[in-house]
Motif scaffolding. Structure first.
Motif, PDB file in Angstrom:
ATOM      1  N   GLY A 118      15.508  -0.807  16.856  1.00  0.00           N
ATOM      2  CA  GLY A 118      16.127   0.487  15.898  1.00  0.00           C
ATOM      3  C   GLY A 118      15.449   1.638  16.953  1.00  0.00           C
ATOM      4  O   GLY A 118      16.041   1.687  18.195  1.00  0.00           O
ATOM      5  N   VAL A 157      22.559   4.942  14.468  1.00  0.00           N
ATOM      6  CA  VAL A 157      22.684   4.119  14.266  1.00  0.00           C
ATOM      7  C   VAL A 157      24.438   3.579  14.167  1.00  0.00           C
ATOM      8  O   VAL A 157      24.802   1.959  13.912  1.00  0.00           O
ATOM      9  N   TRP A 173      25.926   1.865  16.582  1.00  0.00           N
ATOM     10  CA  TRP A 173      24.966   0.153  17.196  1.00  0.00           C
ATOM     11  C   TRP A 173      25.469  -0.628  16.661  1.00  0.00           C
ATOM     12  O   TRP A 173      26.525  -1.807  16.783  1.00  0.00           O
ATOM     13  N   GLN A 174      26.184  -0.572  15.131  1.00  0.00           N
ATOM     14  CA  GLN A 174      26.194  -1.429  14.579  1.00  0.00           C
ATOM     15  C   GLN A 174      27.681  -1.735  14.295  1.00  0.00           C
ATOM     16  O   GLN A 174      27.892  -2.966  14.794  1.00  0.00           O
ATOM     17  N   ALA A 184      24.897  -5.342  14.410  1.00  0.00           N
ATOM     18  CA  ALA A 184      23.873  -5.000  14.408  1.00  0.00           C
ATOM     19  C   ALA A 184      23.765  -4.636  12.453  1.00  0.00           C
ATOM     20  O   ALA A 184      24.509  -3.465  11.866  1.00  0.00           O
ATOM     21  N   PRO A 197      21.209  -2.462   9.665  1.00  0.00           N
ATOM     22  CA  PRO A 197      20.444  -1.607   9.528  1.00  0.00           C
ATOM     23  C   PRO A 197      20.027  -0.915   8.928  1.00  0.00           C
ATOM     24  O   PRO A 197      20.455  -1.126   7.286  1.00  0.00           O
ATOM     25  N   PHE A 245      16.954  -2.382  13.364  1.00  0.00           N
ATOM     26  CA  PHE A 245      17.962  -3.198  13.720  1.00  0.00           C
ATOM     27  C   PHE A 245      17.682  -4.713  12.919  1.00  0.00           C
ATOM     28  O   PHE A 245      16.857  -5.381  13.324  1.00  0.00           O
TER      29      PHE A 245
END
Length: 296
Positions: free
Chosen positions: A108, A120, A123-124, A129, A131, A290
């Motif tokens: 996270g 986020v 990253w997603q 992943a 969130p 995550f």
């Protein structure tokens, strides 16, 4: 606080070397110790107590360079989320990409809402992943201390070696209550705080401890009050407010420039309490967690 946008490529420098990181980032962090309180206090703990006090994984540090000057920083102490200063969206996204190149195990990120959202999103998109918001916090700084009146019956005292088992138990209960999960060993935490008088207890007239308020060591002219804990069956009697006020008073008497604390925005009681005794809002932050998808 909105981070500025950059018109040049961002450059994140990552390292496992704490001293090298602080050599680059120290001046930047100390230039605004209020906003950078977590990075300053955690790196000081790592320096003094060892790199693995929060978990077995090796901590990772990084600085954002813009035109040769440090303009942002982060640390990651597994198994906890990445802690990131306020940076523009493109810098947060670039960091997510850099970390994704190294591992998919980042659990996270914690940052101001805009910075966290940019991290986020990147990253997603990169990892798939899912969130979720784990915690919304508000940073407060002490303005004018106004101790609660009337104070609850009893007195404050600094915790000593005789309180070690109590501090261990309350540290564990506090960590479970806020969802911290595994991390610092409770005994090691108690020993460290006892060594410098870092926990104040409020006790009833018969000498029974009923609440605690901790304080970090003085770093860059500031102290952060943490943790504040009262067992559930003893809440609502003013003990936490009294303990917090005493810790705050002692910090001011010691000559610190700033006294800070964080609250959970989902807890209106604590937010109202700290404002009543003189704390004023500075900045909000979000902890996003995550969860890996089955495909990932």
């Amino acid at each position: 606080m909105t981070a500025p946008s950059y018109d040049v490529d961002v450059d994140w420098q990552l390292t496992h070397d704490l001293d090298g990181f602080m050599g680059r980032a120290g001046d930047f962090l100390r230039a605004d110790p209020v906003l950078h309180t977590v990075l300053l206090t955690v790196t000081e703990s790592l320096r003094g107590r060892g790199l693995h006090i929060y978990g077995a994984g090796d901590p990772l540090f990084g600085t954002l360079a813009v035109r040769g000057e440090v303009a942002g920083a982060f640390f990651w102490t597994p198994p906890f989320p990445v802690q990131l200063t306020s940076v523009p969206a493109e810098a947060a996204a670039a960091l997510a990409e850099r970390l994704a190149d190294r591992t998919a195990d980042v659990p996270g990120v914690a940052a101001d809402p805009a910075t966290a959202d940019a991290f986020v999103t990147a990253w997603q998109k990169r990892t798939g992943a899912v969130p979720s918001v784990g915690l919304r916090q508000r940073l407060y700084r002490l303005d004018k201390l106004t101790p609660p009146e009337p104070a609850p019956p009893g007195r404050a005292r600094v915790a000593g070696a005789q309180d070690r088992e109590l501090l261990k138990r309350w540290h564990t209960e506090f960590s479970e209550a806020v969802g911290d999960g595994p991390g610092t060993d409770a005994g090691e935490w108690a020993d460290s705080r006892i060594a410098y008088g870092g926990v104040t207890l409020w006790e009833t007239p018969d000498g029974t401890p009923v609440s605690m308020a901790g304080a970090t060591r003085r770093i860059a002219g500031m102290v952060r009050v943490a943790p504040v804990y009262t067992p559930r069956e003893l809440r609502g009697r003013g003990y936490a407010g009294a303990a917090t006020a005493e810790v705050s008073r002692a910090a001011l008497a010691a000559g610190v420039d700033e006294v800070l604390l964080f609250t959970d925005l989902a807890n209106p009681t604590s937010n109202a309490l700290y404002q009543r005794i003189g704390y004023r809002p500075v900045q909000d932050s979000t902890v996003c967690l995550f969860t890996a998808t089955a495909a990932a």
